[in-house]
Scaffold this motif. Structure first.
Motif, short mmCIF file in Angstrom:
data_model
loop_
_atom_site.label_atom_id
_atom_site.label_comp_id
_atom_site.label_asym_id
_atom_site.label_seq_id
_atom_site.Cartn_x
_atom_site.Cartn_y
_atom_site.Cartn_z
N GLU A 1 0.83 -1.20 0.00
CA GLU A 1 0.00 0.00 0.00
C GLU A 1 0.87 1.26 0.00
OE1 GLU A 1 -3.90 1.74 2.39
OE2 GLU A 1 -2.85 -0.05 3.12
N CYS A 2 0.57 2.17 -0.95
CA CYS A 2 1.28 3.45 -1.12
C CYS A 2 2.72 3.29 -1.62
CB CYS A 2 1.26 4.28 0.16
SG CYS A 2 -0.38 4.91 0.55
N GLY B 1 -6.53 1.98 -4.01
CA GLY B 1 -5.32 2.56 -4.57
C GLY B 1 -4.56 1.66 -5.53
N ARG B 2 -4.10 0.50 -5.06
CA ARG B 2 -3.33 -0.40 -5.92
C ARG B 2 -4.16 -0.93 -7.07
NH1 ARG B 2 -1.49 -4.18 -1.09
NH2 ARG B 2 -3.44 -3.28 -0.27
N ARG C 1 -6.86 9.66 -10.06
CA ARG C 1 -7.49 9.82 -8.75
C ARG C 1 -8.93 9.30 -8.76
NH1 ARG C 1 -4.71 14.91 -9.22
NH2 ARG C 1 -2.88 14.96 -7.86
N GLN D 1 -3.96 7.37 -5.03
CA GLN D 1 -3.89 8.44 -4.03
C GLN D 1 -2.50 9.01 -3.84
OE1 GLN D 1 -5.32 6.05 -0.85
NE2 GLN D 1 -7.49 6.37 -1.32
N CYS D 2 -1.46 8.19 -3.96
CA CYS D 2 -0.11 8.62 -3.61
C CYS D 2 0.56 9.33 -4.79
CB CYS D 2 0.74 7.42 -3.19
SG CYS D 2 0.04 6.52 -1.79
N SER E 1 3.65 9.48 -5.60
CA SER E 1 4.67 8.64 -6.23
C SER E 1 4.05 7.66 -7.22
CB SER E 1 5.47 7.89 -5.17
OG SER E 1 4.61 7.06 -4.39
N GLN E 2 2.84 7.17 -6.91
CA GLN E 2 2.16 6.24 -7.81
C GLN E 2 1.66 6.98 -9.06
OE1 GLN E 2 -0.69 4.77 -4.98
NE2 GLN E 2 0.60 3.06 -4.36
#
Length: 321
Positions: free
Chosen positions: A219-220, A250-251, A273, A278-279, A281-282
């Motif tokens: 996650e993240c 997210g993933r 989004r 959410q992150c 970096s992703q």
């Protein structure tokens, strides 16, 4: 024996329901391509309807037993015959102040006109698209195996939480109930869960002829370009696919976004989004993928967006000391 609840549950994508004549145990049941009212039988899949939405956020109801959608067919007949969510399977639920719903379908003569589903008469078990609303109950079946299930591309690409997710990636489990849910249309799994299925659970999927690809992601954490290629390769030639991680946000959103980029979709940060990413970096990793794909396209001319091969991933060279 009566169905659970009062019949006032709200229709939501991915959830499974029973549809009753409000206040009775007469349930809408799929019998081949036909529909009729039959007495409630606990656990019977021909009485279970999974709520799905299409790209226009319109609601349809797919039968768990036949895999087909409730809809209009040949005039005023209420059928369960369409394997894909098209025009005549669009449903509108109107809540009654005293409980239950009116269920309306589009008119074949005027796509803007809505006609109610009506019980033919007390001597007949059949429903039709008529003029008078029959008050219907909507009963949600509690604790679905794959929570937040949603078709991204109807009949081709779906997303959800991991099976039996309850707050931790390790909750994931494949058993007879999981496979029973998947068997109504899913033939391929792409998992970005941090935990891989056990050999025994993989054997269960193989026995059900469902392929499984595990692409470990935390996650993240940043998904690598090599992992993006693995996601696309796991999806490209497979059958109907479900993507999940833990919660399914997210993933899973990263994988869905990557697949759509490989298909030629023009996505930006806001699109990522919307899909649950959410992150920062992703998002940056997805933008790198987009540039990589566009770079290959610009060198090779027009590309068939439905059959894009992953651009070759090249690890950066290590600097010599």
């Amino acid at each position: 024996m009566f169905p659970p609840g009062c019949g006032n549950d709200h229709p939501a994508p991915g959830e499974t329901y029973l549809i009753s004549v409000f206040g009775t145990n007469d349930m809408l049941t799929a019998v081949g391509e036909d529909t009729c009212l039959r007495e409630y039988q606990k656990g019977h899949h021909d009485q279970m309807w999974t709520c799905e939405t299409n790209s226009g956020e319109q609601i349809g109801m797919r039968n768990r037993h036949t895999g087909c959608f409730l809809g209009r067919w040949k005039g005023d007949n209420l059928k369960c015959a369409a394997s894909h969510f098209q025009g005549w399977e669009r449903l509108t639920f109107r809540r009654h102040s005293l409980g239950g719903y009116s269920l309306l379908m589009v008119s074949p003569d005027d796509g803007r006109k809505l006609s109610p589903i009506q019980h033919v008469d007390s001597s007949s078990p059949h429903l039709k698209i008529g003029e008078v609303c029959t008050q219907l109950g909507l009963h949600k079946i509690k604790n679905p195996v794959f929570r937040r299930f949603e078709w991204v591309i109807p009949g081709r690409l779906a997303r959800s939480s991991a099976p039996y997710y309850d707050g931790d990636d390790r909750d994931e489990s494949i058993n007879e109930t999981s496979i029973e849910f998947l068997n109504y249309g899913i033939k391929n799994i792409i998992s970005l869960n941090s935990v891989e299925l056990s050999p025994r659970q993989k054997d269960r999927l193989r026995a059900a002829e469902i392929t499984y690809s595990h692409i470990k992601a935390l996650e993240c954490a940043v998904v690598t370009q090599e992992q993006f290629d693995q996601i696309w390769n796991a999806y490209d030639k497979a059958g109907a696919t479900i993507v999940y991680c833990g919660y399914g946000d997210g993933r899973t959103g990263i994988a869905i976004s990557a697949i759509q980029l490989f298909q030629g979709r023009a996505l930006d940060d806001n699109d990522y989004r919307e899909r649950g990413v959410q992150c920062p970096s992703q998002i940056a990793a997805l933008n790198t993928l987009r540039k990589r794909i566009n770079g290959v396209e610009s060198d090779s001319g027009t590309v068939d967006t439905l059959d894009i091969r992953p651009p070759p991933y090249t690890a950066p060279e290590k600097k010599k000391k």
